[in-house]
Design an enzyme around this catalytic site. Sequence first.
Site, PDB file in Angstrom:
ATOM      1  CG  ASP A 144       2.206  -0.411  -1.582  1.00  0.00           C
ATOM      2  OD1 ASP A 144       2.265  -1.028  -0.666  1.00  0.00           O
ATOM      3  OD2 ASP A 144       1.543   1.392  -2.016  1.00  0.00           O
TER       4      ASP A 144
ATOM      5  CD  GLU B 110       1.428  -2.394   2.576  1.00  0.00           C
ATOM      6  OE1 GLU B 110       2.307  -2.854   3.476  1.00  0.00           O
ATOM      7  OE2 GLU B 110       1.008  -2.012   1.777  1.00  0.00           O
TER       8      GLU B 110
END
Length: 1751
Positions: free
Chosen positions: A251, A275
């Site tokens: 993330d 990401e």
Amino acid sequence: MAAPRRAATAAPPAVPPAAVPPAVAPAARWLLPLLLLLVPCATAAPKRAPSWDDWGRRAVYQVVTDRFATPGTQTAVAEQTTCPSLSDYCGGGWRGILRRLDYIQGLNLNALWTSPISANSFGGYHGYWPTNFFSTNPYFGSEEDLRTTLQELSDQGIYNILDVVINHVGYGSDVHTPAYQPFSDPDLFNSCDGCGAYCDIPDNATLEQRWDCELSGLPDLNQSHPYVRQQLASWVKTMQGQLSIHLLRLDAAGNVHPDFFPWLDEQTPFQMWLEIFSDQLELLDEYEAVRGGANYSYLSFPLYYATLDCFANVAPIDDIPGVQCEKLSTARKALHHMGADTRRLGFFVENHDTDRFLSLRDDLPAYRNALAHALLSEGIPVIYYGAEQGMRGLNVDSTNREPLWQTGYSVSHPLYTFIRTLGWYRGWMDLWAEPFEEHYFDTATYVFSRGSKMLVVLTSGVYNSSNLRPDAYQLTELHQFAGTTLCDALHSWYCVQVGPSGAVAVEASPTNEPLVLVPSKWMRLPEFFVPLAARPVLWQQGLAVTLVTPAVAALVWLAGLYALHCWYAKRFQPLADLAAAWRANAPRCACLYSARAAAEGKPAPVSLPSPLAGGTVDTSVKSGRTGSEWVACAGNGNTSSYGGGSGGAVPCEHAGPLRRFIPDLPSWRSLLCLAGRSERQPGGVVMLSRLSGASCQTASGVAASPRAGPQSLPRSGLPHSSSKKSFSDGVGSEVALEVAGLPDLRLSLAALDEFEADQSDWGVDLEEGALPTRWPSVGVMEYLGSVKARRCLLQSLVDSLKADPGMVMHVCLEYAVPHLGLVSELQYGGLGKVVETFIAHTTRPMMVCAPMYRPFYGEDGRVVHFASTSPIMTVPVLVGGTQRKLVDVYITSTPASVDVPPIFFLLLASEVFCHRTRGTIYQHARRGWVEEEELTFFSVFNQAVAHVAEALGVTSMQFHDYHGALSLMYLPPRLQVRALLVAHNADYNGTWHLGSAEREAWIYSMLNIPLTRHSRSLCEHAGRFNMLRPLLEHMRLWQQGLGVVAVSPRYATRCYDKFSFMWKLPPGAVCGVLNGLPGSEGHATEGVNVGDLFARKASAKLALQLAKGLQVGEQHRLLVFLGRITHQKGCDLIALAARDILIACPTAQIVMAGPVGDETGEKARVLLDKVVDEFPGRVWNAAGQYVAGEEKERLCLATDFFLCPSRFEPCGLADIEFGWLGAVQIGHNTGGLGKMPGYYYTAELDCVQDQALRLADAALRALAAPPAEVRALAEQALRAQFPPRRMVAAYDRVWRRLRGMRFKVAPVDVPQMAPAEAHFYADQWLEDNTPYDPKAAEERQAQRAHRELRTWAGNLLLLLMQASRRALPSVLSLLWLSDCLKAGSIQYVTAPTVASIAASPTATYFYCYAGSALAFQALGLLLPPLRYIQLAACVNVAAVLLVLWSLWAPQAAEVLYLINASTAATWGPMAAFIFLDLPKASVSEHGPAVMGYADALQRAMSVAAVTAIMRSQGSADISGFRAGGIALLVVAIWFAIWLLRPNGLSPHFRHYRLRPRGALTLLLRLRRAWMAATAVTTLDSFALGFLLSTIYKLQYELTQWYMLAFALTCLAASAALAVLLISRLGRRLGLRLMYGLAALPGVVLLQAVLVMYGGVPGLYIAATVVGALNIRTNMVGLLTLHTLPTRETFTLIKTLQVVLGSLSIVLGLAFGGAGGSPAEIWAVVAVYEGLRLALAAVLLRTHRRENIAKP
């Protein structure tokens, strides 16, 4: 598995469950039950992490754990209102994911991305605000919940993506001093230098600011700090060791320095998705620049923004390049340009950080285009939860994260079906491996292809006046599709044809829907993708079909029968036949014959001949009876009272046109008649009402009932001793039986002395009136006067009995009375010669008790040899409860001398015996119904023997065969008789079929035996009355099992091994004594010139050749058979071997002479006649001629080789007779044969061809032997000696042993008989006992051939039904179930454990199958065969109905399939019922062909099943299933109609019943081969499961083709094996071939080598080789049949093998599927091969000893 709170407290890391290759195997998991083989539903988890290629097969489903599904504790109503605030926890958890696992799998998405798992700060329902990395989020569930969820997902073939927060931690009370673990030190966080006012990322931030400043105010970790790196790496490794994960999603990776990720990649084996939340390709390029060889990729935000520009932008932009849909192409090219591998990128339309598509553009077609692009283009698709339900929401207010449960998880939503459909095509067509190619794009259109499998046309639907919607897209250069028909996977009605140049015009969708064009061969109908739960239930249609189909099937059946009638009648006049049936002679059932008509004296209908059955059609009823009396109505079967009568009887006066030509088919009127009857009596007679108080009066006026048992008759006038015998009825009471008319000889002699004294005092002859009153009557005086003439004999007999109380009385039917000149006249075969030997050479006095035959009587019927005397006594016997028979007992003896002991002959004279001659001692001269006469004969004989034995007080009785063994039943217990049985031919043991209670009572009444439980236990065996059984039970109960002596040692072994009625005797109880032959002592060559003898032989041969038309010459070798031409003597073998012998040896000549004794002998005569025509002058066929006198002597002297191929020969005398004349033997080394020199063979199988070949080989060996060798054997035969005194001495030793032991009483078994058991009709008894009549031979052979043809046809139909019952309903049910479960759904490879496999649907099938085998076997033991087969037929109909109902109610498919699987084992007991009506069928002769036929049927069905599954991958059109089900239902109904007819099967199937009592004890006591065979078949089942599951694991893509090759190979192997075994080579090799095939080693080892190292070619070679595994198992089964003596033992072993085989298949599945390394595989294979080889050796060793298939 939850993450531990700290690394220091973590549990020891387990082996990381690496990812599984994401191959698609949608049907393979269902192939195994279908074939009763094994294709596992799971394979072992690989030890490596999934590669990017593995991930290319995956499609990801992303969920917010808190919003996907609740754990299940809420009610349905509460679940809809669980989330009051979208900014806080709503109650979802890890357990909820498992609850809705089917929902995820139904989308054909096989990877799951869940929320981060660590504990979060307050309000962190999404998981991205971690506070303690090593502690799980308690709101989602416990650590165990997490571990279980991820492991179950992995086991189901779903990859797990672990979302990892590495950039920051959650919000805390103090930003710089949070209570975070393990990052509690503020130095571990980035400073705020250069950041915004709140340390946040400023607008227009530089890359450094983006990496170091806080994201949304979340404390930003400093990933360059060593401790941070160490803790993050430690946490990742802990998760790797304890959780089943397959990829890391990092993330906010775009907020972390790029150099961190190559370092992190070195710490983990997993691939990573970064990401990078930005549409700026420059930022992405920073990470790609430092990646080097690091194994990570990205979630593709550039393509996400391009997707929005294309499909979510509602404002058309004209003439601006690189905008809207064109941006898809430019973004993809930019990614390629920077070096990113687009195949590894995660493509998505929306996620938890973005607005939902439909909130940006509320247009479902545009949404479907965007989803199609994500699912079908190059990359790994990610579908955000709720997309399938069309959810809307914005990120700004968290409405993009609304709970999914509010939608109800609808599987019928169009978007759910849309994603499910495209997911199926993506997985099934392996699009991940197909190249991606753009073909056309503009601002509103994007066209691409995936190899030669798919062409996708996408449109945004944004058109205006300057950008019009095209009518069609003109596409070119589609060379990979040239000549292919492409159809729209979403709209099956639209198809286009690509031209040869690759050009095609694709019409634009008028509704702006995506076009997904696939080759027509991949096309599936839209209904295919409707989930099972959403399919409609069409119960009305199903009910209509299941009601109409039986009616139509019945009409078709009747139409077929009418067509058969027309074929018989050679005409076709349906209207005329129907009119005749309706008009003339209105059918009236005989049961409705009115009492009024009978009272008026109208004649009853007469019996007419039946045109086909050969019997009579009994249409008569008993007239003259009143309405209160019963009226008999004959059934459809043969009718008789107590087994009498025959003929095809019909119950109606007229049964319609069909009835006249097909007697077995009852008319509908007769069926209505039968339905009204109340009770069925023996022989098919139906009682409408009973007679009250009916009884029969005996001759003495005593009322007797058929079940009343024996009655006492008046005694003779002799003084007698009252004697009663008691029979225990098994419950403590006794039944007294008074012995009729038993005179006491001692009292008679005393009375005679007194009478003589008185008469000498009177000096005159007294008249009748002058007798003193103390004498009873003149008749008694006359009797005593006649006894006076025999007083010397009586006194001598009594004195001998006093001197030797153990004097033996021989009880026999054949004997000799040498001093009266009666020798051969009283002998039929070898038994009489043996008795004659005892008479001539006994060293002690003995008695012979035997009937007096026709030679004892003159033409006037008076006793010739005893004309001057009277019988010593006359004893009355009772037969049938009412018939009184008188038996006169005469006495004579051999002249007594000092050296020769006296022989006393107690001869029985009666009208029952006097008509029998030498040729009819055992059979009746007249044809017809003779069972009652035969019973009368044995009843009278045995009762008379018992009277004589009790009158004389005989305590030693020697029985020659079974004929007098029943006499022990009439003797009192006080007379402790020691009995000895001489087994001359135990194959004949005096049996009568028992059936109904009435027939049983009749047989016992005919034999004058009380019908009690005790008498049943003594007299019955295997459902028959057995005359030999009482004698054997007497030996077991009183003589410790001793007393059976066979006439040769080897025959003794055969008796004990083969005859089940002897198995209760202890092992070794049957001894053998070789018969002696009078004249053998001193025979040798003393006084005989051997040269002269052989000169005489040469002269005799020349004279015989000249007389019989044979080629004359001493060089010819004469092979002779002389004796009865019968099956036992093996004369058919001579006829079959003659041609081979004559062809191979030109000097051979064959002679077969003797009376034809049975149908086999007649066949031998006919066969040899053909050989005579083929070889003129070399064969003399004298079959049917009785050669005796000088002609016989000349033939014996002329013989060079004597042929003795007897199938079983207890002793053998002819071989001695010929051997003593210089003939050398050629024959079967069995029983008493082999004692004379010669050339012998040993038959291991009761197979005609096998034995004929062995006989020919032995004959050719003899003919090829040097003359000197043959001369030496002939001279050795001349010197052979068989001293009778040696035989007599051996019997004396047996008698001494019997007299020396004490009587020991053993426990008595008291069996129970089922009262309603049907009895065999007279035809069966006549078949076994009617004497051979040459005049009727041709007629009987024609009838037998016709009957056997029908029998074989019926049994082959039963085998077809058995095979279809075993496979077809389950096959169709399984096909439909697998189609339902896989319809629109991909079944991916899983990572199982032994426990998970053992609980899998495939294992459940085998559990049901094994359990049902036990249940149905119990029914098979309780029900008669016909009833069970009818039940199986009805179950078959019900099973097919269940399949049909599941076609109209697909939601019930799995339940109905399991029910169907539970009925599949109905075939098991049927295997024991096949060929009940061919009791003489040979396992070794007919077994291979039957086995091959049955196995080929089952394998053919397997091939059809595999082919059907391979062709029905997604066959959504269920019309084919329904048509197949209806056709199968019709066939099942036809089977049921055929079997439910009154005469659907032969009477054997109605009258036989499995009697398992004692079968298990028998197996455990006397049989061992079945244990080894069961162990071998169980091991083979395990190997099959293990092997196929291993193949599936290693070569999953080719498993279905492998299975097809395997099924075809097994089919070919079954047929080839049957052909080989029945071929000449197979017959010649016999058991050697079977042993070699059964023990064939190394099959599984070779399979393993081919599979593991042979690649694809090795796989297909292995599929062929595995046929050998099937052959081995079949051979083991056939060998087992050779050792199982009864059908009861066969069915028990078959059931045991089915149960153990089913469980071992599951075990093999578990070990093969969950196994791991090659070392483990080789270990299992080595252990299996070694263990099987050892067990095979045990099997072959025990089989040689226990083989009862020997002739």
